[in-house]
Design an enzyme around this catalytic site. Structure first.
Site, mmCIF file in Angstrom:
data_model
loop_
_atom_site.group_PDB
_atom_site.id
_atom_site.type_symbol
_atom_site.label_atom_id
_atom_site.label_comp_id
_atom_site.label_asym_id
_atom_site.label_seq_id
_atom_site.Cartn_x
_atom_site.Cartn_y
_atom_site.Cartn_z
ATOM 1 N N ARG A 34 0.645 -1.198 0.053
ATOM 2 C CA ARG A 34 -0.064 0.070 -0.069
ATOM 3 C C ARG A 34 0.836 1.258 0.177
ATOM 4 O O ARG A 34 1.885 1.239 1.009
ATOM 5 C CB ARG A 34 -0.960 -0.030 1.271
ATOM 6 C CG ARG A 34 -1.705 1.306 1.184
ATOM 7 C CD ARG A 34 -2.584 1.407 2.370
ATOM 8 N NE ARG A 34 -3.185 2.851 2.650
ATOM 9 C CZ ARG A 34 -3.598 3.496 3.281
ATOM 10 N NH1 ARG A 34 -3.123 3.108 4.665
ATOM 11 N NH2 ARG A 34 -4.111 4.713 3.241
ATOM 12 N N GLN A 66 -7.945 8.542 5.927
ATOM 13 C CA GLN A 66 -8.357 9.231 7.193
ATOM 14 C C GLN A 66 -8.865 10.589 6.898
ATOM 15 O O GLN A 66 -8.162 11.505 7.501
ATOM 16 C CB GLN A 66 -7.269 9.195 8.232
ATOM 17 C CG GLN A 66 -6.666 7.915 8.485
ATOM 18 C CD GLN A 66 -5.748 7.943 9.614
ATOM 19 O OE1 GLN A 66 -5.277 6.667 9.970
ATOM 20 N NE2 GLN A 66 -5.142 8.933 10.131
ATOM 21 N N SER A 112 -8.363 12.833 9.896
ATOM 22 C CA SER A 112 -7.287 13.602 10.138
ATOM 23 C C SER A 112 -7.168 14.951 9.089
ATOM 24 O O SER A 112 -6.665 15.947 9.478
ATOM 25 C CB SER A 112 -5.938 12.807 9.804
ATOM 26 O OG SER A 112 -5.979 11.609 10.610
ATOM 27 N N ASN A 131 -8.156 1.799 9.716
ATOM 28 C CA ASN A 131 -6.640 1.935 10.410
ATOM 29 C C ASN A 131 -6.955 2.154 11.918
ATOM 30 O O ASN A 131 -7.895 2.920 12.424
ATOM 31 C CB ASN A 131 -6.288 3.365 9.924
ATOM 32 C CG ASN A 131 -5.854 3.557 8.300
ATOM 33 O OD1 ASN A 131 -6.011 2.394 7.766
ATOM 34 N ND2 ASN A 131 -5.369 4.684 7.942
ATOM 35 N N TYR A 155 -4.923 1.832 15.566
ATOM 36 C CA TYR A 155 -3.675 1.693 16.472
ATOM 37 C C TYR A 155 -3.708 1.554 17.842
ATOM 38 O O TYR A 155 -3.016 1.004 18.532
ATOM 39 C CB TYR A 155 -2.972 3.242 16.053
ATOM 40 C CG TYR A 155 -2.411 3.416 14.706
ATOM 41 C CD1 TYR A 155 -0.927 3.068 14.508
ATOM 42 C CD2 TYR A 155 -3.061 3.722 13.667
ATOM 43 C CE1 TYR A 155 -0.473 3.057 13.334
ATOM 44 C CE2 TYR A 155 -2.487 3.839 12.352
ATOM 45 C CZ TYR A 155 -0.979 3.742 12.214
ATOM 46 O OH TYR A 155 -0.640 3.810 10.850
ATOM 47 N N GLU A 174 -3.814 0.019 8.056
ATOM 48 C CA GLU A 174 -2.854 0.400 8.902
ATOM 49 C C GLU A 174 -3.041 -0.105 10.166
ATOM 50 O O GLU A 174 -4.031 -0.017 10.890
ATOM 51 C CB GLU A 174 -2.680 2.053 9.038
ATOM 52 C CG GLU A 174 -2.286 2.813 7.721
ATOM 53 C CD GLU A 174 -2.136 4.246 7.971
ATOM 54 O OE1 GLU A 174 -1.994 4.615 9.219
ATOM 55 O OE2 GLU A 174 -2.312 5.024 7.031
HETATM 56 C C1 PNW Z 1 -1.763 7.609 10.392
HETATM 57 N N1 PNW Z 1 -4.799 8.254 16.560
HETATM 58 O O1 PNW Z 1 -2.501 8.718 11.308
HETATM 59 C C2 PNW Z 1 -1.332 8.157 9.309
HETATM 60 O O2 PNW Z 1 -2.393 7.500 8.313
HETATM 61 C C3 PNW Z 1 -0.088 7.795 8.982
HETATM 62 O O3 PNW Z 1 0.378 8.553 7.901
HETATM 63 C C4 PNW Z 1 0.927 7.883 10.252
HETATM 64 O O4 PNW Z 1 2.145 7.846 9.984
HETATM 65 C C5 PNW Z 1 0.366 6.831 11.166
HETATM 66 O O5 PNW Z 1 -0.980 6.876 11.523
HETATM 67 C C6 PNW Z 1 1.175 6.945 12.456
HETATM 68 O O6 PNW Z 1 0.887 7.996 13.406
HETATM 69 C C7 PNW Z 1 -3.192 8.192 12.633
HETATM 70 O O7 PNW Z 1 -5.270 9.103 17.248
HETATM 71 C C8 PNW Z 1 -3.759 9.556 13.203
HETATM 72 O O8 PNW Z 1 -4.817 6.998 17.069
HETATM 73 C C9 PNW Z 1 -4.232 9.351 14.452
HETATM 74 C C10 PNW Z 1 -4.177 8.111 15.310
HETATM 75 C C11 PNW Z 1 -3.662 6.983 14.732
HETATM 76 C C12 PNW Z 1 -2.860 7.019 13.285
#
Ligand code: PNW
Length: 488
Positions: free
Chosen positions: A85, A175, A178, A317, A319, A385
């Protein structure tokens, strides 16, 4: 176990489950003004205000993937992934953002990358927009201008035409929350605006309509012949009440609807449109604040219809997890933060990554999947992601632990009915983590940013991921005999 209580079944990823790795253009390419590339909003943002980047390393050179694409594909072959990706830099291929002027030299880079991937049977998964708008379009208002819908549709047409034959997985946007909340409300990402008149909500509407127009365009002009899949990547982290009293449970519902319901409901919701809760809150607040109309724009019946069902898969995505209670992080009113009225913390016992917002809570991935199934009727999902940040160094045991625990949770979510077709590790290699620069490393491969060639070296996690892909299972105790990685 022999006590008859613990569950020792071995769960495996099916043969057709897809594994991949991800990057984005601004974060890895460099070549910010090479060969006719136009300026992006990130170029402008970090050049105007160098102090926003934590360690001063911005995307001007980044991991220099503009020159290292062969090495990048070699790494993907070492890992044994099914797909890569990556995103296309809109201003690299259309320097003014508009489709009347095409930069052939910019396209050549993606021609090379895609052909190299296909040569080794790695599927390209192309993101059309990962935060790097052409500055020329920002000068016209960017995503707050309703014309952005057709600018994006025109850009998508150019790219679909060129690559529909070769690319079967498309992601329109990365996103939207974001893009709009950090770009136009909190202002912590480019273009760094803090619009207090509803600009962020205008952005949400336009970004979603742009996505839907691109989806319908593909459906109408390309799908029959090329049989590709078009989705959108949405940040679906998990939000839980910090303790279950009524106030917190209500705040948690607001968090979920503002953070991801706002983007999911128009596409996967039964009735489509923005979530009722968000409409009710922003409409009421706007009236109290003396606005004649709501700061949340309306979607017409035709727009609701355009958006409903406009994705072949949900790019999820994921995390981390946040614990929610009511409250505000800043005083600005009107603002999205004021409308949402939520405060986030994380479990004190959750293991922390290098990034302040990132803690390990794998149960959240499971719960988010079940929530999606229940509220959006089992959408087909590709995890586009998931990742973990560390400092420099090859012995990234914490990334290994995080990946294993989240893949374990994912196997349980799949067993319990979630339709997950693939998983993408963020990131293939260390890159420019936006305003964190290179102070937070997300790579399976380390990048030596001091070296001229931006030398890449496999971390422990790269070997573990390779083994998971091969074995289709998550083994807690497997370890490689050395950090040497080879194409198999
Ligand atoms: C992603 N959260 O953004 C982005 O898509 C990537 O470009 C970035 O490098 C990656 O995460 C790591 O930060 C995020 O609030 C924005 O948990 C917010 C969050 C997680 C990921």
């Amino acid at each position: 176990g022999s006590d008859g209580w613990s569950d020792t079944r071995v769960r495996k990823f099916k043969k057709n489950f897809l594994f991949g790795a991800a990057t984005s253009a601004y974060q890895v390419e460099g070549g910010w003004d090479a060969d006719g590339k136009g300026e992006s909003i990130w170029d402008r943002y970090v050049h105007d205000k160098p102090e926003v980047v934590a360690d001063g390393r911005n995307g001007d050179v980044a991991s220099d993937s503009y020159h290292n694409w062969q090495r990048d594909v070699q790494m993907l072959r070492e890992l044994g992934v099914d797909f890569y990706r990556f995103s296309i830099s809109w201003p690299r291929v259309l320097p003014t953002g508009l489709s009347n002027e095409i930069n052939e030299a910019g396209f050549k880079y993606y021609d090379n990358l895609i052909d190299e991937l296909l040569k080794y049977e790695i599927q390209p998964m192309v993101t059309l927009y990962h935060f790097d708008l052409p500055q020329a379009l920002q000068d016209l208002g960017g995503w707050a201008n309703p014309l952005s819908v057709s600018w994006f549709e025109d850009y998508a047409r150019v790219v679909f035409k060129r690559y529909a034959e070769k690319v079967k997985f498309w992601i329109t946007m990365n996103q939207p929350n974001s893009i709009c909340m950090e770009g136009y409300d909190s202002g912590v990402m480019a273009p760094g605006l803090q619009l207090e008149d509803g600009g962020a909500y205008e952005c949400v509407k336009n970004v979603l309509l742009a996505h839907a127009k691109a989806y319908r365009l593909y459906e109408k002009e390309f799908e029959k012949e090329h049989q590709g899949n078009v989705g959108i990547s949405i940040a679906v982290n998990w939000f839980d009440a910090i303790v279950n009293n009524t106030e917190n449970v209500e705040a948690t519902e607001r968090a979920r609807e503002f953070e991801f319901g706002l983007y999911l409901n128009p596409i996967w919701g039964k009735e489509g449109d923005f979530p009722d809760l968000v409409k009710r809150i922003v409409d009421k607040k706007s009236t109290e604040q003396g606005f004649k109309t709501s700061r949340l724009p309306k979607l017409s019946a035709a727009e609701v219809k355009l958006l409903k069902g406009s994705a072949d898969f949900l790019g999820m995505n994921h995390y981390t997890t946040f614990l929610v209670e009511p409250g505000k992080t800043k005083s600005a009113s009107p603002s999205v933060d004021d409308d949402r009225n939520t405060l986030y913390t994380q479990g004190p016992e959750w293991k922390p990554a290098k990034s302040s917002w990132l803690k390990s809570a794998p149960y959240g991935l499971y719960k988010a999947c079940i929530y999606l199934n229940f509220n959006y009727d089992y959408p087909p999902i590709i995890i586009t992601e998931h990742g973990w940040s560390t400092g420099p160094g090859l012995g990234d045991q914490s990334r290994v632990d995080n990946m294993r625990s989240y893949l374990g949770a994912l196997l349980l979510a799949i067993e319990d009915g979630t339709d997950v077709k693939g998983y993408t590790a963020w990131s293939l290699m260390d890159n420019v983590e936006w305003t964190a620069g290179t102070s937070e490393r997300f790579g399976l491969y380390e990048v030596d940013f001091e070296s001229e060639s931006k030398k890449r070296t496999a971390r422990l996690s790269a070997l573990v991921y390779k083994h998971i892909i091969e074995s289709r299972e998550v083994e807690d105790n497997w370890a490689p005999s050395s950090l040497k990685i080879e194409i198999t």
